[in-house]
Each structure stands twice: as structure tokens, then as C-alpha cells.
Design a protein around this motif. Structure first.
Motif, PDB file in Angstrom:
ATOM      1  N   ALA A 162       0.826  -1.222   0.000  1.00  0.00           N
ATOM      2  CA  ALA A 162       0.000   0.000   0.000  1.00  0.00           C
ATOM      3  C   ALA A 162       0.851   1.260   0.000  1.00  0.00           C
ATOM      4  CB  ALA A 162      -0.931  -0.007   1.215  1.00  0.00           C
ATOM      5  N   GLU A 163       2.103   1.145   0.430  1.00  0.00           N
ATOM      6  CA  GLU A 163       2.976   2.340   0.497  1.00  0.00           C
ATOM      7  C   GLU A 163       3.475   2.744  -0.885  1.00  0.00           C
ATOM      8  OE1 GLU A 163       2.937   3.810   3.240  1.00  0.00           O
ATOM      9  OE2 GLU A 163       2.004   2.125   4.291  1.00  0.00           O
ATOM     10  N   ALA A 164       3.419   1.825  -1.842  1.00  0.00           N
ATOM     11  CA  ALA A 164       3.970   2.140  -3.175  1.00  0.00           C
ATOM     12  C   ALA A 164       2.941   2.884  -4.021  1.00  0.00           C
ATOM     13  CB  ALA A 164       4.354   0.840  -3.872  1.00  0.00           C
ATOM     14  N   ASP A 165       3.428   3.802  -4.864  1.00  0.00           N
ATOM     15  CA  ASP A 165       2.496   4.495  -5.769  1.00  0.00           C
ATOM     16  C   ASP A 165       2.225   3.673  -7.014  1.00  0.00           C
ATOM     17  OD1 ASP A 165       2.260   6.684  -4.177  1.00  0.00           O
ATOM     18  OD2 ASP A 165       4.054   7.638  -5.027  1.00  0.00           O
ATOM     19  N   SER A 166       3.167   2.795  -7.325  1.00  0.00           N
ATOM     20  CA  SER A 166       3.075   2.067  -8.583  1.00  0.00           C
ATOM     21  C   SER A 166       3.600   0.644  -8.385  1.00  0.00           C
ATOM     22  CB  SER A 166       3.924   2.825  -9.600  1.00  0.00           C
ATOM     23  OG  SER A 166       3.714   2.325 -10.868  1.00  0.00           O
ATOM     24  N   VAL A 168      -3.938 -14.144 -14.387  1.00  0.00           N
ATOM     25  CA  VAL A 168      -3.998 -13.973 -12.925  1.00  0.00           C
ATOM     26  C   VAL A 168      -3.347 -12.631 -12.567  1.00  0.00           C
ATOM     27  CG1 VAL A 168      -3.315 -14.924 -10.692  1.00  0.00           C
ATOM     28  CG2 VAL A 168      -3.894 -16.470 -12.583  1.00  0.00           C
ATOM     29  N   ALA A 169      -2.224 -12.334 -13.228  1.00  0.00           N
ATOM     30  CA  ALA A 169      -1.553 -11.051 -12.981  1.00  0.00           C
ATOM     31  C   ALA A 169      -2.469  -9.897 -13.387  1.00  0.00           C
ATOM     32  CB  ALA A 169      -0.242 -10.993 -13.768  1.00  0.00           C
ATOM     33  N   ARG A 170      -3.153 -10.052 -14.496  1.00  0.00           N
ATOM     34  CA  ARG A 170      -4.063  -8.975 -14.956  1.00  0.00           C
ATOM     35  C   ARG A 170      -5.177  -8.763 -13.940  1.00  0.00           C
ATOM     36  NH1 ARG A 170      -5.647  -9.057 -21.162  1.00  0.00           N
ATOM     37  NH2 ARG A 170      -5.524  -6.823 -20.877  1.00  0.00           N
ATOM     38  N   GLU A 171      -5.743  -9.862 -13.476  1.00  0.00           N
ATOM     39  CA  GLU A 171      -6.823  -9.756 -12.506  1.00  0.00           C
ATOM     40  C   GLU A 171      -6.289  -9.172 -11.181  1.00  0.00           C
ATOM     41  OE1 GLU A 171      -9.800  -9.608 -12.103  1.00  0.00           O
ATOM     42  OE2 GLU A 171     -10.165 -10.163 -10.033  1.00  0.00           O
ATOM     43  N   GLY A 172      -5.077  -9.577 -10.796  1.00  0.00           N
ATOM     44  CA  GLY A 172      -4.493  -9.059  -9.550  1.00  0.00           C
ATOM     45  C   GLY A 172      -4.281  -7.557  -9.628  1.00  0.00           C
ATOM     46  N   ALA A 173      -3.765  -7.101 -10.777  1.00  0.00           N
ATOM     47  CA  ALA A 173      -3.528  -5.662 -10.950  1.00  0.00           C
ATOM     48  C   ALA A 173      -4.848  -4.903 -10.963  1.00  0.00           C
ATOM     49  CB  ALA A 173      -2.754  -5.426 -12.248  1.00  0.00           C
ATOM     50  N   GLN A 174      -5.824  -5.491 -11.620  1.00  0.00           N
ATOM     51  CA  GLN A 174      -7.153  -4.857 -11.695  1.00  0.00           C
ATOM     52  C   GLN A 174      -7.742  -4.665 -10.301  1.00  0.00           C
ATOM     53  OE1 GLN A 174      -9.496  -4.042 -14.106  1.00  0.00           O
ATOM     54  NE2 GLN A 174     -11.436  -4.937 -13.597  1.00  0.00           N
ATOM     55  N   LYS A 175      -7.703  -5.741  -9.513  1.00  0.00           N
ATOM     56  CA  LYS A 175      -8.296  -5.678  -8.175  1.00  0.00           C
ATOM     57  C   LYS A 175      -7.562  -4.631  -7.352  1.00  0.00           C
ATOM     58  CE  LYS A 175     -11.083  -7.559  -8.318  1.00  0.00           C
ATOM     59  NZ  LYS A 175     -11.998  -8.427  -9.001  1.00  0.00           N
ATOM     60  N   THR A 231      -7.517   0.341  -4.421  1.00  0.00           N
ATOM     61  CA  THR A 231      -6.495   1.118  -3.685  1.00  0.00           C
ATOM     62  C   THR A 231      -6.183   2.439  -4.384  1.00  0.00           C
ATOM     63  OG1 THR A 231      -4.610   0.224  -4.896  1.00  0.00           O
ATOM     64  CG2 THR A 231      -5.330  -1.013  -2.946  1.00  0.00           C
ATOM     65  N   TYR A 232      -6.576   2.582  -5.635  1.00  0.00           N
ATOM     66  CA  TYR A 232      -6.271   3.752  -6.479  1.00  0.00           C
ATOM     67  C   TYR A 232      -4.762   3.892  -6.713  1.00  0.00           C
ATOM     68  CZ  TYR A 232     -10.890   4.730  -4.502  1.00  0.00           C
ATOM     69  OH  TYR A 232     -12.173   4.617  -4.046  1.00  0.00           O
ATOM     70  N   ARG A 233      -4.015   2.813  -6.517  1.00  0.00           N
ATOM     71  CA  ARG A 233      -2.593   2.801  -6.847  1.00  0.00           C
ATOM     72  C   ARG A 233      -2.449   2.351  -8.299  1.00  0.00           C
ATOM     73  NH1 ARG A 233      -1.690   5.803  -2.748  1.00  0.00           N
ATOM     74  NH2 ARG A 233      -0.648   4.897  -0.960  1.00  0.00           N
ATOM     75  N   HIS A 234      -1.404   2.821  -8.934  1.00  0.00           N
ATOM     76  CA  HIS A 234      -1.181   2.380 -10.309  1.00  0.00           C
ATOM     77  C   HIS A 234      -0.619   0.952 -10.288  1.00  0.00           C
ATOM     78  CE1 HIS A 234       1.586   2.008 -13.854  1.00  0.00           C
ATOM     79  NE2 HIS A 234       0.369   2.008 -14.368  1.00  0.00           N
ATOM     80  N   ALA A 235      -1.324   0.023 -10.872  1.00  0.00           N
ATOM     81  CA  ALA A 235      -0.863  -1.367 -10.879  1.00  0.00           C
ATOM     82  C   ALA A 235      -0.966  -1.877 -12.307  1.00  0.00           C
ATOM     83  CB  ALA A 235      -1.735  -2.213  -9.960  1.00  0.00           C
TER      84      ALA A 235
END
Ligand code: F6R
Length: 614
Positions: A465-469, A481-488, A493-497
Motif C-alpha cells: 500500500a505504500e507504493a504508488d506504482s 492472474v496477474a491482470r486480474e491481480g492488478a485490476q483488483k 487502492t487507487y494505486r497504479h498497478a
């Protein structure tokens, strides 16, 4: 997205409308309003940008009346202001309309009304409907609404009240759901079952092109797609839904409750559908016999957002098990490229809500061109479910949180069942079929085991949560799975993933890796494990912090001792089923990161649960 409620009966309407609007909050909205017909026939309206509780502050005292309609708006035409909130009224304040959907010819109609000297009070498309109803010369409210609808193009679910017809609400549907709930000397209307189930589970769903008159005593339906109104016959029927499924219970949020329900949801979607003797699945709802299944040459899966990503997981399952070329595509793009529809392709539409307009329009496009579509849909009787030639209901139960979790898990299992059936009709051996079934049966318990590691995942989530990206990386089965993880992660969190194929990192994004940019890497113990571990070293060499989601026994080399690497082990199952067990920890990471940041996990900003506009 937008939500509609309505009430007519023996009780005061305003408190019931407010309660119903509260139940639609999860759909995502930015303003709310209601109109009530007072006993003296006066039409009173209140509407505000902001939350339902803001609206409630100004409503109770002066809103006597037993007929009313209410709305939660998600801005499309014009910003979220009080004036743009629904209901919208005509100039004399005698007609009020609430509307979900989009009127495509609103600009032309607004110009026409303005030329005729009507002063428009809002920027919305909906307002034209109120003026058109008021201008109609028909004798009945139904006739006036039908006249208005004949002039508009686009999609709608709508409800209309009129001071001259105080004993009724007229509702109509075209592409946006409208449900009538039957009570005792009272009736409800809503765009979502969630707003009704507290009062009644006996409901009737309108079809596209249908409208209804709703009075305290009952309802009558018509088709309005011709100049005349034609009576249709529609009975209300009990829906099999547990009203408590819409309650948050002891949990702090719907998202948490829904994640924790996943083992039970997984059992439900599998129940009665596995045939261990023949190593296959029973899917009566597909409406396809073995000969038709054998004739399939290709599978094309269509969905949006998380449903699209799980569609990619499903495509790889189908290719692996059935050896049929399969791919997934964003339904929102599909019909804009004028797709070639092939008779021997099986099209699969996947959707939790069954309402997503992009997916629905893709299904309609395929069917119009003669293709066969089956649905993997959660909401029974929803538009997409009804539009398909057959399908698999997911039985996830109501999903209220915007971020999809339990529905996604059941979608994956739905694809597993489909892949098993397609495979067994073709070349998948009975022993491989049984191997998969054994794996599927283990999943509920294994999902529970991942959920039980919540405390450890919370610690990891706080660091992320501390990271912006952030990056989420995976290969082949791990990439969706990575796509879904980044999406969630990004949506709550409104962080860039950003999700990448692990193999693509060094072709560009590696330039972004630094101490400040963590990577969540999916490294199952499969045929690519060594390559994946090598990529982790490349990231670590550039000081990138790592969270590695992997299997027990996978050797991470020196990284195992690095303070910037955290490891999450998920249970082993058949490798084809890895994606779902890898997905669960990513849900918990996103949830706890958002919680740590103090964000509303159930209602992320700007998003809606059912995306019913393009
Ligand atoms: C993300 C999410 C959305 C939906 C998408 C499709 O967590 O929930 O991306 O997956 O809007 O919705 P359905 O499945 O209702 O068609």
C-alpha cells in the motif's frame, strides 16, 4: 450504475424509497432523488448530488404520499449536480421520470424541445422523456409513455408517475432491467432485486420492448414496440434468493464477506455437475449434444474487466483440456471490429451481473449473425442469460461489492466444467477427466486454506500500500492472474498497478523497476518455473521489492534470504487449476491494502457494480 425504485400501496412511500435506494448504493452512483404523489395529487420531488443519506436529510417531514419513484444516478449526460439528478419533471411539474440507460437521440430531442420554447432544467437525456410524456395527447398514462418512447432511440429502464393518474406507476424496459415486486395490496418496482428482496421475493421481470402499469392491486404488461399497445401475459413468480445474502452480516464490508464465502460458492457451482464415473461434467443448461460439441472448431470468450481476465484463464483451460483453439476478447471492443462470426465457433459470454451492456451487445451481434452463444452468468434471468442459447449459472449468490471476487471464482470453475465437457467429448482421456475432477473437489478446502493465511497477507498488503506504482507479472496460465491481480489492486487502492507477462519485462518495463516499485510475481511450480525464477533475479538486481506467489518447495535461491522479498505459498493442485488458487491471495492483498489506506472497499470511486452504459 443508475438504480430505480418505486412503491405504490398502503404505506408512506418516502421511507420505503429511501430504504430501497440505500440497497442500490453498491451499484455506484453520485446523486439520488425521489418523487412522491401526495394524497391531494401534488407531485413533490427532492434530489441531490451526493449520497442517499444526504437526500434523506431533506425528505421525511414534507413527503406524505403512498405512490413514488426514486433513483440513484451515475453521471453520463452532464455532471453530478442537483439539477441533473433524477427524477426529471415536465415544465408544469406534473410528470416525473426516473431512467437508467442512455437515449442516443437526446441531443436532437433537446434541440427540438428548446425550439418549441421549452426551457430545459438539466443537461440530461432523461429530461426529454418528462416533456415528451407531458406533450402527448393520449388519454391514458400508458399511451403517453408509449408516445414518448416512440420518439426516443436508445436503452432504458424507466418509471413514470403523473399527478393526473395518481393510482399508478408506469414502467418500461429496453436494454436495462426492470423488475416488479408483488406484495399484499402494495407493489414495488426496481432495477435490481437487491432493492426488493426485503419486501417480496415474488417478482416479474419485464422483457425488452415491454411496459407495465403498476397499481396497488397488481400489474398489467404490454408491448409498446408498435404504434398500438398490445397486452402481454406475464406472471410473477417466486425467486430463489435468500434475502440475508444482501446483508453484510458480521463483516466489516461486503467484499470481505464475499471473499470469505468463496469455498461455499465453489461448492455450489460444482454441486451435481461432476460425473466421476465418466470423468466428465453434467451441463444440461448448455443445450448441446455430443455431436454439436464435436463440431466446435474454435471457442471465443467475451467478457469485460475481471470477467474478461477470467475468460483468458478459461481459454487456456479449454485449449489445454479440449485441444480446441480458444481465446478471450474484451466484449467492449468486439462488435466494433465487425467480427467474422463462424458457425463452428462456440461463443461464450461471461458476466456476473448479466447486465453489462458491452457484453450484452456482443451477444446480440453474434446471434444476429447466426452464431451460437452460451453464457456463464451469475444472475438468474438477467438480460445476458436470457439472450444466450444456453449456459451455466454460477450460483455465486448475490455479489454486492463492486470488486468481483466470489463470482470470479465461480466463473473459473464454470470454465473448468465446460473445458472438461468439451475435452471428454473429444480427446481428453477418462483418467485425465477424473484427475481434474479430483482437483476440482479439493478446491473449496484449498481456497479456505489460502483465506486462512489472511493475517500474513495483511502484513504484505500494508507494505504494498505504500507504493504508488506496482507490477503484477505472470506467464501463460499466470498472466491472466496477474491482470486480474492488478485490476483488483488498482480499482480499490487507487494505486497504479500494471500487469505484464514476465517474459516481456526486459523488453521495456524493466526500466521502471526500482526500490520504489514492487512487483507481485506469480511463480507456480510448472514447466516455466526456472524461467520465472530467473526473471525474479533480474528484478532483484535492480533493487525491485518482490512478493512471490508460489508453491511450497519452489527454490527461490538467494532471494529466499532477501529482506525485500516476501513469499506467499498456495496449495498445490492440478496445474491447470493453478490460476484460481493464485488469484485468492491477490484479492486479499488488494483488500487489505485498501483497508490500510482507509478507503471504502465496497464502493470504489468512479466505479459501478453493473456497467449498463457503453
Ligand atoms: C472488477 C469488476 C469489473 C467487472 C466487469 C464485468 O472487479 O468487477 O471489472 O468484472 O464490469 O461485470 P460483469 O461480470 O457483471 O459483466
Amino acid at each position: 450504475m443508475c438504480g430505480i425504485v418505486g412503491y405504490i400501496g398502503t404505506q408512506q412511500a418516502a421511507p420505503l424509497l429511501l430504504e430501497g435506494l440505500g440497497r442500490l448504493e453498491h451499484r455506484g452512483y453520485d446523486s439520488a432523488g425521489m418523487a412522491v404523489l401526495g394524497t391531494g395529487g401534488a407531485l413533490r420531488m427532492a434530489k441531490r448530488s451526493g449520497r442517499v443519506r444526504d437526500l434523506a436529510e431533506e425528505v421525511p417531514a414534507r413527503f406524505g404520499g403512498k405512490v413514488g419513484i426514486g433513483h440513484t444516478r451515475w453521471a453520463t449526460h452532464g455532471p453530478a449536480t442537483d439539477a441533473n439528478a433524477h427524477p426529471h419533471a415536465d415544465a408544469a411539474g406534473r410528470v416525473a421520470v426516473v431512467h437508467n440507460g442512455i437515449l442516443d437521440n437526446a441531443s436532437a430531442l433537446r434541440a427540438m424541445l428548446t425550439d418549441d420554447g421549452i426551457e430545459l432544467a438539466s443537461d440530461t437525456d432523461t429530461e426529454v422523456l418528462a416533456h415528451l410524456v407531458a406533450r402527448s395527447g393520449a388519454d391514458t398514462l400508458e399511451g403517453r409513455v408509449a408516445d414518448a418512447l416512440a420518439a426516443v432511440e436508445g436503452t432504458y429502464g424507466l418509471a413514470v408517475v403523473h399527478a393526473d393518474f395518481p393510482d399508478r406507476i408506469v414502467v418500461a424496459r429496453n436494454g436495462s432491467p426492470l423488475i416488479i415486486g408483488v406484495g399484499d395490496k402494495e407493489m414495488h418496482v426496481a432495477s435490481d432485486l437487491a432493492a426488493l428482496v426485503r419486501y417480496t421475493t415474488t417478482v416479474a421481470y419485464l422483457d425488452d420492448g415491454e411496459m407495465a402499469t403498476v397499481t396497488a392491486q397488481g400489474f398489467t404488461t404490454y408491448r409498446h414496440d408498435t404504434a398500438q399497445l398490445h397486452r402481454t401475459h406475464r406472471d410473477a413468480a417466486p425467486v430463489d434468493v435468500d434475502p440475508s445474502a444482501y446483508e453484510i452480516g458480521e463483516h466489516e464490508s461486503f467484499m470481505l464477506a464475499e471473499m470469505l464465502e468463496q469455498p461455499r460458492a465453489a461448492e455450489r457451482v460444482l454441486r451435481g455437475r461432476l460425473n466421476e464415473r465418466f470423468g466428465t461434467s453434467h451441463l444440461g443448461g448448455l443445450n448441446m449434444d455430443a455431436r454439436e460439441i464435436r463440431a466446435i472448431r474454435r471457442v471465443k470468450i467475451l467478457g469485460c474487466g475481471s470477467a474478461y481476465y477470467v475468460g483468458q484463464m478459461g481459454a487456456s483451460l479449454i485449449e489445454e483440456l479440449a485441444r480446441i483453439p480458444a481465446d478471450a476478447e474484451a466484449a467492449s471492443e468486439f462488435r466494433y471490429r465487425d467480427p467474422v462470426i463462424e458457425p463452428d465457433t462456440l461463443y461464450v459470454a461471461v458476466s456476473q451481473s448479466g447486465e453489462t451492456i458491452d457484453t450484452l451487445l456482443a451477444v446480440q451481434e453474434i446471434r444476429r449473425k447466426g452464431g451460437r452463444v452460451v453464457g456463464l452468468v451469475n444472475v438468474v434471468g438477467s438480460a445476458i442469460a436470457r439472450e444466450c442459447d444456453g449456459g451455466i449459472y454460477l450460483h455465486a449468490g448475490p455479489e454486492v461489492a463492486v470488486a468481483s471476487t466470489k463470482a470470479l471464482t465461480t466463473m473459473f470453475l464454470g470454465f473448468s466444467l465446460l473445458a472438461l465437457q468439451l475435452g471428454r467429448v473429444r480427446d481428453l482421456s477418462i483418467s485425465d477427466g477424473r484427475r481434474l475432477i479430483e482437483g476440482l473437489l479439493k478446491l473449496p478446502e484449498q481456497i479456505q486454506a489460502v483465506l486462512d493465511t489472511e493475517a500474513e497477507l495483511t502484513v504484505v498488503a500494508k507494505r504494498l500500500a505504500e507504493a504508488d506504482s506496482l507490477f503484477f507479472i505472470g506467464r501463460v496460465r499466470g498472466f491472466p492472474v496477474a491482470r486480474e491481480g492488478a485490476q483488483k489492486f488498482k480499482e480499490i487502492t487507487y494505486r497504479h498497478a500494471e500487469a505484464y507477462q514476465t517474459s516481456e519485462l526486459k523488453h521495456g518495463p524493466l526500466a521502471l523497476i526500482s526500490e520504489a516499485v514492487p512487483t507481485v510475481a506469480l511463480v507456480p511450480d510448472d514447466e516455466l518455473v526456472d524461467r520465472n525464477v530467473a526473471a525474479l533475479h533480474e528484478i532483484a538486481a535492480r533493487k525491485g521489492p518482490l512478493v512471490v506467489v508460489t508453491h511450497e518447495g519452489v527454490d527461490l535461491g538467494d532471494l529466499a534470504h532477501s529482506s525485500t522479498t516476501q513469499r506467499i505459498d498456495v496449495p498445490r493442485n492440478e496445474k491447470e487449476l493453478d490460476p484460481i488458487l493464485l488469484t485468492i491471495p491477490l484479492q486479499l492483498l488488494a483488500f487489505h491494502a485498501a483497508n490500510h489506506l482507509g478507503l471504502d472497499v465496497d464502493k470504489p470511486r468512479n466505479l459501478a457494480k453493473s456497467v449498463t452504459v457503453e
